[in-house]
Design a protein around this motif. Structure first.
Motif, short mmCIF file in Angstrom:
data_model
loop_
_atom_site.label_atom_id
_atom_site.label_comp_id
_atom_site.label_asym_id
_atom_site.label_seq_id
_atom_site.Cartn_x
_atom_site.Cartn_y
_atom_site.Cartn_z
N LEU A 16 30.19 -9.79 10.86
CA LEU A 16 30.15 -8.78 9.79
C LEU A 16 31.06 -8.99 8.54
N LEU A 17 32.40 -9.49 8.84
CA LEU A 17 33.12 -10.01 7.73
C LEU A 17 32.89 -11.09 6.84
N MET A 18 32.52 -12.13 7.54
CA MET A 18 32.43 -13.58 7.21
C MET A 18 31.00 -13.71 6.73
N GLY A 19 30.00 -13.24 7.68
CA GLY A 19 28.74 -13.66 7.44
C GLY A 19 27.84 -12.65 6.51
N TYR A 20 28.29 -11.57 6.58
CA TYR A 20 27.58 -10.67 5.85
C TYR A 20 28.33 -10.22 4.38
N ALA A 21 29.63 -10.17 4.36
CA ALA A 21 30.64 -9.69 3.47
C ALA A 21 30.98 -10.87 2.56
N PHE A 207 47.22 -18.99 16.03
CA PHE A 207 46.51 -19.37 15.03
C PHE A 207 45.22 -20.11 15.68
N GLY A 208 45.44 -20.74 16.91
CA GLY A 208 44.38 -21.55 17.37
C GLY A 208 43.14 -20.52 17.99
N ALA A 209 43.53 -19.33 18.18
CA ALA A 209 42.65 -18.39 18.50
C ALA A 209 41.93 -17.88 17.54
N SER A 210 42.41 -17.58 16.28
CA SER A 210 41.60 -17.47 15.17
C SER A 210 40.56 -18.53 14.91
N VAL A 211 41.12 -19.67 15.06
CA VAL A 211 40.28 -20.87 14.79
C VAL A 211 39.12 -20.94 15.75
N ARG A 212 39.17 -20.50 17.10
CA ARG A 212 38.32 -20.39 18.16
C ARG A 212 37.24 -19.48 17.55
N PHE A 213 37.80 -18.36 17.30
CA PHE A 213 36.89 -17.23 16.73
C PHE A 213 35.59 -17.44 15.68
N VAL A 214 36.06 -17.93 14.63
CA VAL A 214 35.64 -18.68 13.64
C VAL A 214 34.60 -19.59 14.10
N LEU A 215 35.02 -20.62 15.00
CA LEU A 215 34.17 -21.53 15.48
C LEU A 215 32.95 -20.69 16.20
N ALA A 217 31.82 -17.79 15.88
CA ALA A 217 30.86 -17.41 14.73
C ALA A 217 30.23 -18.28 14.19
N ALA A 218 30.73 -19.59 13.67
CA ALA A 218 29.98 -20.59 13.01
C ALA A 218 28.72 -21.14 13.99
N VAL A 219 28.93 -21.30 15.27
CA VAL A 219 28.15 -21.95 16.19
C VAL A 219 27.05 -20.94 16.37
N GLY A 220 27.30 -19.66 16.59
CA GLY A 220 26.13 -18.82 16.82
C GLY A 220 25.26 -18.24 15.52
N GLY A 221 26.05 -18.51 14.23
CA GLY A 221 25.38 -18.09 13.01
C GLY A 221 26.08 -17.22 12.37
N LEU A 222 26.84 -17.47 11.32
CA LEU A 222 27.62 -16.47 10.55
C LEU A 222 27.07 -15.23 10.44
N ALA A 223 25.88 -15.16 9.88
CA ALA A 223 25.08 -13.83 9.46
C ALA A 223 24.03 -13.82 10.60
N SER A 224 24.18 -13.84 11.88
CA SER A 224 23.53 -13.35 13.04
C SER A 224 24.20 -12.83 14.16
N ILE A 225 23.93 -11.36 14.21
CA ILE A 225 24.69 -10.62 15.13
C ILE A 225 24.16 -10.92 16.71
#
Length: 238
Positions: A16-21, A207-215, A217-225
């Motif tokens: 919601l934060l990265m993909g849509y906003a 920080f590694g956990a934050s990177v994994r969360f971004v990964l 989101a990116a793998v699933g599609g940033l603008a895909s719930i």
């Protein structure tokens, strides 16, 4: 499956934060950790009910996200990413150094399990049903957000903040609101993690956990719930 479910909730908020906003965040683990430690401290140190502690932690995390967002959203691009990274690092330092409440690097044990109708969820299967029920609720709420007027405004902000503002969209307010929503998702997931593991330590929220969360989101599609659970599953299985 339990970890995939918990990470899915975090990733939905990040989408919601990265993909849509269109707002870059490398500090999602901080909100995840605030939820986990909030529930852990309130239950293990002060004897609160786990459910009340989860709600209180989410509200507290949302308030922190709102006030942190005010200065952070003055930044753009790489500087915004650095600002969220700095916030995540500060939260991690507090978790490590505030030993009286967090237990420091060794962590905080003695967290009670969640209960339903007075029955503790002691088995993985019982917790599995709870976690995935909450994942379904999180997806439904997120889909309602993205198809609403608010969601359309977020997509306008993502495409062009200047154009959105010229059409009367309160850009700063909407960005703050979606950051709060994203932090609430992460906080609830953190509380679920804490009450499942019955132990938390700073290493799970670095920080590694934050990177994994971004990964995820990116793998699933940033603008895909719907892609959030898929991304979480792929990363966890790998």
């Amino acid at each position: 499956m339990l970890l995939i479910g918990i990470y899915s909730i975090v990733t939905i908020g990040l989408c919601l934060l990265m993909g849509y906003a269109g707002q870059i965040s490398l500090g999602q683990a901080a909100f995840y950790g605030l939820g986990a430690y909030g529930s852990a401290i309130l239950t293990a140190k002060f004897g609160w009910s786990p459910w009340i502690a989860m709600i209180a932690s989410a509200l507290g995390t949302g308030v922190i996200a709102y006030f942190i967002g005010i200065p952070i959203f003055r930044l753009r691009g790489h500087y915004l990413a650095m600002g969220t990274l700095a916030f995540g690092s500060l939260v991690h330092i507090i978790m490590t150094e505030w030993k009286a409440y967090t237990g420091g690097p060794t962590g905080l044990p003695g967290i009670p399990r969640l209960t339903i109708a007075g029955v503790a969820l002691k088995t993985d299967l019982a917790y599995y049903y709870l976690v995935w029920a909450l994942v379904f609720v999180a997806i439904v709420i997120a889909l309602n957000i993205v198809t609403s007027r608010f969601g359309r405004a977020l997509r306008a902000i993502r495409d062009s903040e200047a154009a959105a503002e010229s059409l009367g969209v309160p850009v700063t307010r909407y960005k703050l609101h979606i950051m709060v929503v994203s932090s609430l998702y992460a906080s609830v997931a953190g509380s679920l993690y804490a009450h499942y593991m019955i132990f938390v330590s700073p290493s799970a929220f670095d920080f590694g956990a934050s990177v994994r969360f971004v990964l995820m989101a990116a793998v699933g599609g940033l603008a895909s719930i719907w892609g959030a659970p898929l991304g979480a599953a792929l990363v966890v299985l790998l």
